[in-house]
Design a protein around this motif. Structure first.
Motif, PDB file in Angstrom:
ATOM      1  N   SER A   1      32.802   0.724  60.662  1.00 17.64           N
ATOM      2  CA  SER A   1      32.069   1.051  59.164  1.00 17.64           C
ATOM      3  C   SER A   1      31.861   2.515  58.968  1.00 17.64           C
ATOM      4  O   SER A   1      31.578   3.435  59.875  1.00 17.64           O
ATOM      5  CB  SER A   1      30.753   0.365  59.184  1.00 17.64           C
ATOM      6  OG  SER A   1      30.797  -0.842  59.204  1.00 17.64           O
ATOM      7  N   PHE A   2      32.112   3.008  57.761  1.00 21.23           N
ATOM      8  CA  PHE A   2      32.002   4.590  57.493  1.00 21.23           C
ATOM      9  C   PHE A   2      30.475   4.710  57.062  1.00 21.23           C
ATOM     10  O   PHE A   2      30.253   5.817  57.087  1.00 21.23           O
ATOM     11  CB  PHE A   2      32.842   4.780  56.095  1.00 21.23           C
ATOM     12  CG  PHE A   2      34.465   5.160  56.566  1.00 21.23           C
ATOM     13  CD1 PHE A   2      34.669   6.272  57.314  1.00 21.23           C
ATOM     14  CD2 PHE A   2      35.403   4.100  56.191  1.00 21.23           C
ATOM     15  CE1 PHE A   2      36.003   6.526  57.566  1.00 21.23           C
ATOM     16  CE2 PHE A   2      36.772   4.493  56.532  1.00 21.23           C
ATOM     17  CZ  PHE A   2      37.120   5.483  57.327  1.00 21.23           C
ATOM     18  N   SER A   3      29.799   3.624  56.546  1.00 18.69           N
ATOM     19  CA  SER A   3      28.570   3.944  56.064  1.00 18.69           C
ATOM     20  C   SER A   3      27.527   2.771  56.218  1.00 18.69           C
ATOM     21  O   SER A   3      27.989   1.553  56.543  1.00 18.69           O
ATOM     22  CB  SER A   3      28.521   4.137  54.576  1.00 18.69           C
ATOM     23  OG  SER A   3      29.027   3.005  53.854  1.00 18.69           O
ATOM     24  N   LEU A   4      26.460   2.946  56.172  1.00 18.50           N
ATOM     25  CA  LEU A   4      25.250   1.687  56.183  1.00 18.50           C
ATOM     26  C   LEU A   4      25.625   0.675  55.246  1.00 18.50           C
ATOM     27  O   LEU A   4      25.746  -0.745  55.386  1.00 18.50           O
ATOM     28  CB  LEU A   4      23.969   2.243  55.954  1.00 18.50           C
ATOM     29  CG  LEU A   4      22.874   1.159  56.078  1.00 18.50           C
ATOM     30  CD1 LEU A   4      22.743   0.571  57.412  1.00 18.50           C
ATOM     31  CD2 LEU A   4      21.411   1.838  55.820  1.00 18.50           C
ATOM     32  N   ASP A   5      26.238   1.237  54.000  1.00 14.83           N
ATOM     33  CA  ASP A   5      26.549   0.117  52.925  1.00 14.83           C
ATOM     34  C   ASP A   5      27.542  -0.907  53.416  1.00 14.83           C
ATOM     35  O   ASP A   5      27.630  -2.028  53.142  1.00 14.83           O
ATOM     36  CB  ASP A   5      26.914   1.014  51.618  1.00 14.83           C
ATOM     37  CG  ASP A   5      25.851   1.586  50.810  1.00 14.83           C
ATOM     38  OD1 ASP A   5      24.609   1.326  51.171  1.00 14.83           O
ATOM     39  OD2 ASP A   5      26.076   2.105  49.738  1.00 14.83           O
ATOM     40  N   ASP A   6      28.878  -0.354  54.119  1.00 13.61           N
ATOM     41  CA  ASP A   6      29.622  -1.173  54.737  1.00 13.61           C
ATOM     42  C   ASP A   6      29.152  -2.258  55.501  1.00 13.61           C
ATOM     43  O   ASP A   6      29.538  -3.281  55.437  1.00 13.61           O
ATOM     44  CB  ASP A   6      30.458  -0.355  55.467  1.00 13.61           C
ATOM     45  CG  ASP A   6      31.577   0.609  54.596  1.00 13.61           C
ATOM     46  OD1 ASP A   6      31.636   0.321  53.462  1.00 13.61           O
ATOM     47  OD2 ASP A   6      32.261   1.330  55.272  1.00 13.61           O
TER      48      ASP A   6
ATOM     49  N   VAL B   1      36.958  -1.895  53.821  1.00 12.56           N
ATOM     50  CA  VAL B   1      37.197  -1.785  52.445  1.00 12.56           C
ATOM     51  C   VAL B   1      35.756  -2.143  51.769  1.00 12.56           C
ATOM     52  O   VAL B   1      34.874  -3.054  52.400  1.00 12.56           O
ATOM     53  CB  VAL B   1      38.377  -2.511  51.568  1.00 12.56           C
ATOM     54  CG1 VAL B   1      39.560  -1.982  52.238  1.00 12.56           C
ATOM     55  CG2 VAL B   1      37.879  -4.136  52.334  1.00 12.56           C
ATOM     56  N   SER B   2      35.414  -1.455  50.840  1.00  9.45           N
ATOM     57  CA  SER B   2      34.128  -1.778  50.209  1.00  9.45           C
ATOM     58  C   SER B   2      34.324  -3.063  49.214  1.00  9.45           C
ATOM     59  O   SER B   2      35.464  -3.422  48.638  1.00  9.45           O
ATOM     60  CB  SER B   2      33.854  -0.728  49.198  1.00  9.45           C
ATOM     61  OG  SER B   2      33.618   0.570  49.928  1.00  9.45           O
TER      62      SER B   2
END
Length: 365
Positions: A151-156, A118-119
């Motif tokens: 993780s879905f993204s680098l932000d995650d 989750v973000s």
């Protein structure tokens, strides 16, 4: 601080027992971790109960939950049932602490789920705190949260350490730092392990997990994806950063090696597993534990509302996301949905396909 205890995540398979028997006979396993909710609907064999009880009676048993779903935006009977069974488990044997995974599992059968990230958002943080409070209130021992591999993204990847810090900020909570989970993120998003590790509040790390995993071939022919499958040896990259991590985690108490029980099914694999245990023990023994002062954290009073916090929109988005993944929807189609709590526009298509494979295996839609 004193030297951390080295142990294993206990498995019930005969192959696992055969592999770890030399370690048990030599009293090398200083602590056992038990995933108590994997046996909620199954009777423990006598040998396993006796072993867990022995470690419990000697204050060397810690618990690891799998299916609570810390960030599920809807509170249902399944969470109530999970907590009820947990209380029954605590009446049966003593645990020094318990831990759970970061993420959510949006599925009707909580024994057929896998945690998804989750973000960081004020609402997701509030939901997580509410669930953590209720878990801690049920057991009255410290509760830790494990960082997530997927993780879905680098932000995650970059925000998870901050998220976990905020999540445990006003509780008696702590962190499990799973180094293979960090390794997966490092491989999948091309970030150095140490650069990810430094984003975590290492003073809150009370337990470290070590394991191996596997590679999934790319759907686009671009890169392989590292999976946290607990079915192989500990990578050398993890062992090479371990001394540095040990020196920074001044409140560390336990180091747990994880391996799925059915994956140690040959003499060669048994030997490599025992070799991993010996390597980790050597690294622990060669570290300087005398110069580190343990931080004393005062236990805080837990206060939470009578009715569990819920969010209809977040729940609907979690349900939709799980359904899209199960239905093999193409990655670009995720941007056709106006998600409020998931930053799908930043998601890596390769990781969406990986999530599709995971969710298809475990969720019963």
């Amino acid at each position: 601080m004193g030297k951390p205890l080295l142990g294993l995540s206990m498995m019930a398979e005969a192959e696992f027992l055969s592999a770890v028997l030399p370690l048990l006979q030599s009293n090398s396993i200083e602590v056992l971790e038990w995933s108590f909710d994997t046996f909620y609907n199954t009777e423990e064999p006598d040998w396993l109960s006796d072993l867990l009880n022995f470690y419990s009676e000697n204050n060397r048993l810690i618990g690891h939950g799998v299916y609570y779903s810390l960030f599920d935006a809807r509170w249902t009977e399944r969470q109530e049932l999970w907590l009820q069974k947990l209380k029954e488990e605590f009446r049966k044997r003593k645990y020094n602490h318990i831990t759970e995974h970061f993420g959510f599992m949006n599925t009707e059968n909580f024994h057929q789920g896998v945690p998804l990230p989750v973000s960081l958002h004020s609402k997701t943080l509030a939901i997580g705190k509410d669930r953590l409070y209720r878990l801690q209130d049920a057991v009255q021992v410290p509760v830790g949260i494990e960082n997530l591999a997927f993780s879905f993204s680098l932000d995650d990847v970059l925000e998870q350490g901050v998220f976990l810090d905020k999540l445990t900020d006003d509780t008696d909570g702590f962190l499990i730092l799973d180094l293979h989970n960090i390794y997966c993120q490092s491989c999948n998003f091309k970030v150095e392990m140490q650069d990810i590790i430094k984003l975590y509040p290492l003073d809150k790390v009370k337990e470290i997990h070590l394991s191996g995993g596997s590679w999934q071939e790319s759907a686009y022919g671009k890169k392989r994806v590292r999976r946290d499958s607990h079915d192989d040896v500990i990578p050398e990259d993890i062992l090479s950063v371990l001394p540095s991590v040990l020196s920074q985690c001044r409140n560390l108490e336990y180091i747990i090696i994880e391996r799925l029980g059915h994956t140690i099914n040959t003499e060669e694999k048994k030997k490599s597993f025992l070799d991993d245990f010996a390597k980790v023990k050597m690294l622990i023994d060669s570290s300087d534990w005398q110069t580190q002062n343990k931080e004393n954290r005062n236990r805080k009073e837990i206060q939470f509302p009578e009715h569990p916090l819920e969010d209809r929109i977040l729940h609907e988005e979690q349900t939709l996301l799980t359904k899209l993944l199960f239905d093999n929807v193409e990655p670009e189609s995720f941007n056709h949905h106006a998600f409020q709590y998931f930053k799908t526009e930043k998601w890596d298509p390769e990781m969406i396909i990986t999530a599709r494979n995971i969710i298809k295996k475990w969720n019963p839609y």
